[in-house]
Design a protein around this motif. Structure first.
Motif, short mmCIF file in Angstrom:
data_model
loop_
_atom_site.label_atom_id
_atom_site.label_comp_id
_atom_site.label_asym_id
_atom_site.label_seq_id
_atom_site.Cartn_x
_atom_site.Cartn_y
_atom_site.Cartn_z
N GLU A 253 -4.36 -1.74 -12.75
CA GLU A 253 -5.04 -2.87 -12.24
C GLU A 253 -4.51 -3.83 -11.52
OE1 GLU A 253 -7.33 -0.72 -15.53
OE2 GLU A 253 -5.23 -1.55 -15.20
N MET A 254 -3.41 -4.16 -11.97
CA MET A 254 -2.68 -5.28 -11.27
C MET A 254 -2.04 -4.66 -9.99
SD MET A 254 -0.48 -6.60 -14.54
CE MET A 254 0.79 -7.30 -13.46
N VAL A 255 -1.69 -3.61 -9.79
CA VAL A 255 -1.32 -2.78 -8.83
C VAL A 255 -2.30 -2.57 -7.48
CG1 VAL A 255 -0.18 -1.08 -7.76
CG2 VAL A 255 0.77 -1.62 -9.89
N GLU A 256 -3.61 -2.38 -8.04
CA GLU A 256 -4.46 -2.31 -7.29
C GLU A 256 -5.13 -3.53 -6.89
OE1 GLU A 256 -7.52 -0.32 -9.63
OE2 GLU A 256 -6.79 1.70 -9.36
N GLY A 257 -4.81 -4.57 -7.59
CA GLY A 257 -5.10 -5.84 -6.93
C GLY A 257 -4.02 -6.28 -5.75
N LYS B 229 7.84 -5.81 -5.53
CA LYS B 229 9.24 -5.29 -5.98
C LYS B 229 10.14 -6.03 -5.63
CE LYS B 229 9.32 -0.77 -6.09
NZ LYS B 229 9.06 0.73 -5.45
N SER B 230 10.20 -6.65 -4.55
CA SER B 230 11.35 -7.33 -3.77
C SER B 230 11.34 -8.60 -4.86
CB SER B 230 10.95 -7.66 -2.45
OG SER B 230 12.13 -8.63 -2.04
N PRO C 268 -12.27 -15.28 0.32
CA PRO C 268 -12.50 -14.53 1.41
C PRO C 268 -11.98 -15.02 2.67
CG PRO C 268 -14.40 -16.13 1.06
CD PRO C 268 -13.36 -16.34 0.07
N ASP C 269 -11.38 -13.89 3.62
CA ASP C 269 -10.98 -14.11 4.96
C ASP C 269 -11.13 -12.78 5.76
OD1 ASP C 269 -9.64 -14.73 7.19
OD2 ASP C 269 -7.86 -15.21 6.38
N PRO C 270 -12.21 -12.54 6.52
CA PRO C 270 -12.46 -11.35 7.08
C PRO C 270 -11.48 -11.07 8.04
CG PRO C 270 -14.40 -12.95 7.16
CD PRO C 270 -13.24 -13.59 6.57
N GLY C 271 -10.57 -11.95 8.60
CA GLY C 271 -9.62 -11.42 9.57
C GLY C 271 -8.11 -10.93 8.73
N ALA C 272 -8.11 -11.25 7.65
CA ALA C 272 -6.84 -11.05 6.68
C ALA C 272 -6.88 -9.66 6.22
CB ALA C 272 -6.78 -12.07 5.63
N ARG C 273 -5.84 -9.13 5.88
CA ARG C 273 -5.64 -7.76 5.37
C ARG C 273 -6.62 -7.91 3.84
NH1 ARG C 273 -2.61 -3.29 6.29
NH2 ARG C 273 -2.14 -1.93 4.50
N PHE C 274 -7.20 -6.78 3.66
CA PHE C 274 -7.98 -6.61 2.46
C PHE C 274 -9.10 -7.67 2.34
CE2 PHE C 274 -3.78 -4.92 1.22
CZ PHE C 274 -4.15 -3.49 1.15
N GLY C 275 -9.15 -8.36 3.34
CA GLY C 275 -10.34 -9.39 3.23
C GLY C 275 -9.95 -10.68 2.40
N VAL C 276 -8.65 -11.00 2.02
CA VAL C 276 -8.39 -11.96 1.05
C VAL C 276 -7.68 -12.89 1.87
CG1 VAL C 276 -7.53 -12.37 -1.05
CG2 VAL C 276 -8.55 -10.34 -0.79
N LYS C 277 -7.55 -14.20 1.69
CA LYS C 277 -6.69 -15.30 2.11
C LYS C 277 -5.24 -14.77 1.97
CE LYS C 277 -9.86 -18.93 2.26
NZ LYS C 277 -9.90 -20.55 1.69
N ALA C 278 -4.54 -15.15 2.92
CA ALA C 278 -2.88 -14.68 2.58
C ALA C 278 -2.48 -15.55 1.75
CB ALA C 278 -2.09 -14.83 3.98
N GLU C 279 -2.64 -16.86 1.43
CA GLU C 279 -2.03 -17.70 0.65
C GLU C 279 -2.42 -17.22 -0.95
OE1 GLU C 279 -4.25 -18.72 3.04
OE2 GLU C 279 -2.96 -19.96 4.33
N GLN D 95 0.95 1.78 -2.24
CA GLN D 95 1.39 2.03 -0.57
C GLN D 95 1.35 0.88 0.11
OE1 GLN D 95 2.94 4.82 -0.35
NE2 GLN D 95 2.19 5.29 -2.44
N SER D 96 0.93 -0.40 -0.46
CA SER D 96 0.77 -1.38 0.34
C SER D 96 1.75 -2.39 0.70
CB SER D 96 -0.42 -2.33 -0.18
OG SER D 96 0.06 -3.02 -1.37
N GLU D 97 1.80 -3.24 1.55
CA GLU D 97 2.77 -3.96 2.10
C GLU D 97 3.27 -5.25 0.75
OE1 GLU D 97 6.40 -4.53 4.15
OE2 GLU D 97 4.91 -3.15 4.61
#
Length: 885
Positions: free
Chosen positions: A729-733, A746-747, A656-667, A738-740
């Motif tokens: 399900e993998m893409v939704e994760g 893909k890159s 959890p990370d409330p300040g991150a995008r989607f509420g998930v830690k960037a790492e 449309q997410s970054e």
């Protein structure tokens, strides 16, 4: 009526030379009258005309279809006094397996005349096979046609049929049957019969009637002639594509093309062989040293050098490589192509090529691995490849050790040969190299030992690997710590054997799973079994760890048909190492796939691309048992059930990370995106099949990885599987298409794909070394295994075209794949049930854009038969639906 069995052997199975015994010549000849000697004085110099027992010798030659099969073989010189008795065995230069059905034996007796000239005394021709196709055996009586040389034509003028009375012929046939053990021997009765035979023989001896007795070997079974049967043209063969003008033909004129087998199709053109010998003669060596290609020829050479390792070279390409071989010695990439251009069966050419190898620029490891493959049998070439491997460190050798052990199959290692001291001959340079490295490095030695132990159980090549294993043990005990290390290997074998026996007994038990888990823990905790605590021992799965026991309280058994054991090994530093031990399953295919994943991970890391892969350890300890590292994780299917059908919710719960995008830690999100990209590319390249949400796992820190590699190289139990295993399900994760994060995914895929394409030669060479391994999905089509992997790399495309191709692949996969949640929602709508009804149900039919409702019903019925009637009644009018929408 009771059937009688009849044992026989085909002539094609008799891989020994043809041999027979020339016994004796019987009968009398009339002396020539003096009038005939006076008319032809040269006849008096022929020994048989003046002496009834003159020195004769016999020649034996095989014919078929009036053509000679062998050169004449003659008996040795013997002086005769009373009778002409050779009693000499003769071996012909042809094998029984190569004999045609029409083989005949031409036997000629030769006499000496004036000036030591040889004149025919007489001859006879005898078919080797009886009228029923069985090989002649035992004693044979041939009528000698005096004054004639035996001819082997189809219509011979010297037939062997003897002129004997009926009674004498009958008795001689009975003696022949007795020699073949078809009639029992009775001493006193046989003596009387032989006396009667002698009297008949003297009474029936006629002037100028001579008989030659031969003796053929008697085998344990009748030998029946058998030859290669060419494949017949059947209606099952695909019909040829009609030519344009055939459309105007009537049914009467329509003709099918017939395929005819040409036995000489694979033979070389003698004109081309002669041309190659002339152009590659050692006389051209001084001229070739100074030859340099022009710009156009250099481009042609570069194109040849860039060809994949599995690509066959044409005759012109081989000639071009040979012509500029001295110029190419500066290019390390050209060596493998040059070796392919050499005709190693030509001793002169092979010697020139071997002398050129030391002058070549040092090659890379991938080329050295190619030279150890089944296509290269020359000892000098394989020794050169081993010299290159000697420059690699132990860590790199460990990466390829699985393939290097398999490469021992292609070495010329004599299994049964003995030297003068009674010891086995020295093994190959590759075996010596591997044994030397394994003796010096304990971790490498443990892996080497277990790889050999598995292969020792192979029926075809087991003795070869057993010999190398004996060489390893013999070399190991000569070291100061050799006996201790050998004792460690024995203790590891004992531990594996105990676990295999324990697992097998639990599998065969009829108790329920809770009772089996209780028995497992009780067995491990019992001090008499010595499993809970023992002396420090390197773990076979990971020899860098020293284990001192197994934790009984945490041991369990998974819910699976094979009932694998989940064990926690105690390390000497106080930590634990979780391991899964399985019986009844061959883990060598999983072992290969995980090894390739580990290699690809290292190749990507060299390019500073860390895709957070999880190549867990796998070790096959036998053909039916093995161990693998347990990575704490959760199947995607379970995560969807426990977290309301969302992988993103699972990630948010554990990171959890409330300040991150989607509420998930960037790492954690970065780890998830990179690992998804890495495994999508790798599973595509390896053609991994049978993907569903139960063998796609995710760890709490975001590592995504695959397990269960029972289907590779494009094999899949489901119809029309997608090329890439990327589910919705993998893409939704990642936050959706449309997410970054999805763009980053893909890159990473493009970068990983283009990076691994550059190392395609190494990966293809590793698969080439596994063609004879006991890998199920390679054994199906071993000749196509390398081609299947090569096609995935799209080597014929440019880098830009490859990226565009992979982008299309990703887009098609995302639009095509269906997860288990889609099926559950659809079933819920049909049955009038909510999603909660399916919480404990795992229904995964296929990853396809369209799926038959009948398939859904079959998968559902196996788990809830009571609801099948409702589902059937509501699916009667439905056909094929798009579950994704």
């Amino acid at each position: 009526m009771e059937e009688k069995s009849f044992s026989f052997c085909y002539s094609t199975q008799l891989d020994i030379p043809v041999y027979l015994r020339v016994a004796s010549l019987e009968g009398q000849s009339k002396q020539l009258p003096y009038s005939q000697l006076h008319a032809n004085p040269e006849l008096k110099y022929v020994g048989s005309n003046t002496n009834s027992v003159s020195e004769l010798y016999a020649t034996v030659q095989l014919f078929a279809e009036s053509k000679p099969l062998t050169v004449p073989i003659r008996t040795s010189y013997k002086p005769f006094k009373i009778r002409r008795l050779w009693n000499e065995w003769i071996t012909l230069p042809i094998k029984y397996s190569d004999l045609p059905r029409t083989s005949v034996l031409a036997v000629t007796l030769w006499d000496y005349s004036a000036d030591i000239q040889h004149v025919p005394f007489g001859g006879a021709t005898l078919p080797l096979f009886e009228d029923d196709g069985t090989l002649r055996k035992g004693r044979q009586k041939l009528k000698i046609h005096l004054g004639k040389e035996a001819d082997g034509s189809a219509y011979t003028s010297t037939p062997h049929t003897p002129d004997a009375s009926d009674e004498l012929d009958r008795l001689e046939k009975l003696i022949k049957m007795q020699d073949a053990a078809e009639i029992p021997q009775i001493g006193w009765m046989d003596a009387l019969a032989f006396q009667h035979l002698e009297r008949l023989n003297r009474a029936n001896t006629k002037d100028n009637v001579r008989h030659l007795y031969l003796e053929f070997p008697i085998f344990d079974f009748p030998i029946v002639h058998h030859s290669y049967t060419y494949p017949s043209i059947t209606d099952s063969m695909p019909a040829p594509v009609p030519l344009p003008y055939q459309n105007q033909m009537t049914a009467k004129d329509d003709r099918r093309f017939v395929t005819v087998f040409d036995p000489e199709m694979m033979r070389e053109n003698p004109i081309e062989v002669k041309h190659r010998r002339l152009t590659r003669s050692h006389r051209n060596g001084p001229m070739d040293r100074d030859m340099k290609p022009d710009a156009k020829t250099r481009d042609e050479l570069n194109e040849i050098i860039k060809l994949p390792s599995s690509q066959e070279l044409s005759g012109d390409e081989k000639d071009l490589l040979w012509k500029f071989r001295y110029f190419l010695t500066r290019d390390k990439r050209a060596l493998t192509k040059f070796v392919k251009s050499v005709t190693w069966s030509d001793s002169t050419e092979a010697r020139q090529a071997a002398e050129l190898l030391p002058r070549w620029s040092s090659i890379d490891v991938d080329d050295a691995l190619e030279l150890l493959g089944p296509s290269f049998t020359n000892v000098a070439v394989r020794s050169y490849a081993v010299q290159r491997l000697q420059k690699s460190d132990d860590e790199e050798i460990l990466l390829y050790l699985l393939q290097l052990v398999q490469a021992l199959k292609f070495e010329n290692i004599p299994v049964d040969a003995k030297d003068k001291d009674g010891k086995g001959e020295q093994a190959s340079s590759l075996a010596d190299f591997l044994v030397g490295r394994a003796v010096e490095n304990e971790i490498l030695g443990i892996h080497f030992h277990w790889y050999l132990m598995v292969e020792c159980e192979d029926r075809s090549k087991g003795r070869l690997f057993a010999k190398v294993a004996h060489q390893f043990m013999t070399t190991l005990v000569k070291r100061p710590d050799g006996k201790e290390r050998r004792s460690v290997l024995k203790r590891q074998a004992g531990l594996v054997a105990d676990l295999a026996q324990l697992s097998q007994s639990l599998r065969s038990s009829k108790d329920g799973r809770p009772k089996k888990i209780e028995k497992l823990r009780h067995y491990l905790a019992d001090p008499k079994h010595g499993m809970a605590q023992f002396e420090p021992l390197p773990l076979p799965l990971n020899p860098s760890l020293s284990i001192v026991g197994i934790v009984p309280d945490t041991a369990t058994i998974f819910k699976s048909s094979m009932l694998p054991l989940r064990l926690d090994f105690k390390c000497d530093d106080g930590s634990t190492y979780p391991v899964i031990f399985k019986t009844g399953d061959d883990l060598r295919q999983d072992q290969l796939v995980v090894q390739i994943i580990r290699l690809m991970d290292r190749l990507l890391l060299k390019e500073n691309l860390d895709l957070k892969l999880t190549p867990y350890r796998v070790l096959a300890t036998g053909p039916t048992h093995g161990a693998m590292q347990f990575v704490p994780s959760m199947p995607i299917a379970t995560a969807l059930v426990e977290f309301n059908g969302s992988v993103l919710a699972y990630m948010k719960k554990n990171n959890p990370d409330p300040g991150a995008r989607f509420g998930v830690k960037a790492e954690a999100m970065d780890t998830y995106v990179k690992s998804c990209a890495g495994y999508c590319v790798i599973t595509y390249l390896l053609g991994v099949g049978d993907r569903h949400l139960d063998n796609l796992l995710i760890s709490p820190d975001g590592h995504f990885f695959h397990i269960d590699f029972g289907f590779i190289l494009g094999r899949d139990p489901k119809p029309f599987p997608p090329a890439m295993k990327l589910c919705k399900e993998m893409v939704e994760g990642m936050g959706g298409a449309q997410s970054e994060y999805y763009k980053q995914f893909k890159s990473y895929c493009y970068t990983a794909f283009t990076t691994l394409r550059k190392q395609a030669n190494l990966i293809l060479n590793l698969f080439a070394l596994m063609v004879d391994a006991n890998i199920p999905d390679i054994k199906i089509e071993p000749d196509k295994a390398v081609t299947k992997v090569k096609d995935k790399f799209c080597l014929e495309m440019s880098e830009e075209e490859a990226i565009n191709f992979f982008e299309t692949l990703i887009n098609d996969s995302v639009n095509a794949l269906i997860g288990g949640r889609d099926i559950k929602i659809y079933l819920g709508s049909v049955l009038g049930k909510g999603l909660a009804f399916f919480e404990n149900i795992s229904v995964h039919i296929t990853f396809s854009s369209q799926i038959s409702v009948l398939d859904v019903f079959i998968g559902f019925q196996t788990r809830h038969p009571s609801e099948s009637t409702t589902l059937t009644s509501r699916c009667d009018s439905l056909q094929i639906v798009d579950l994704h929408h």
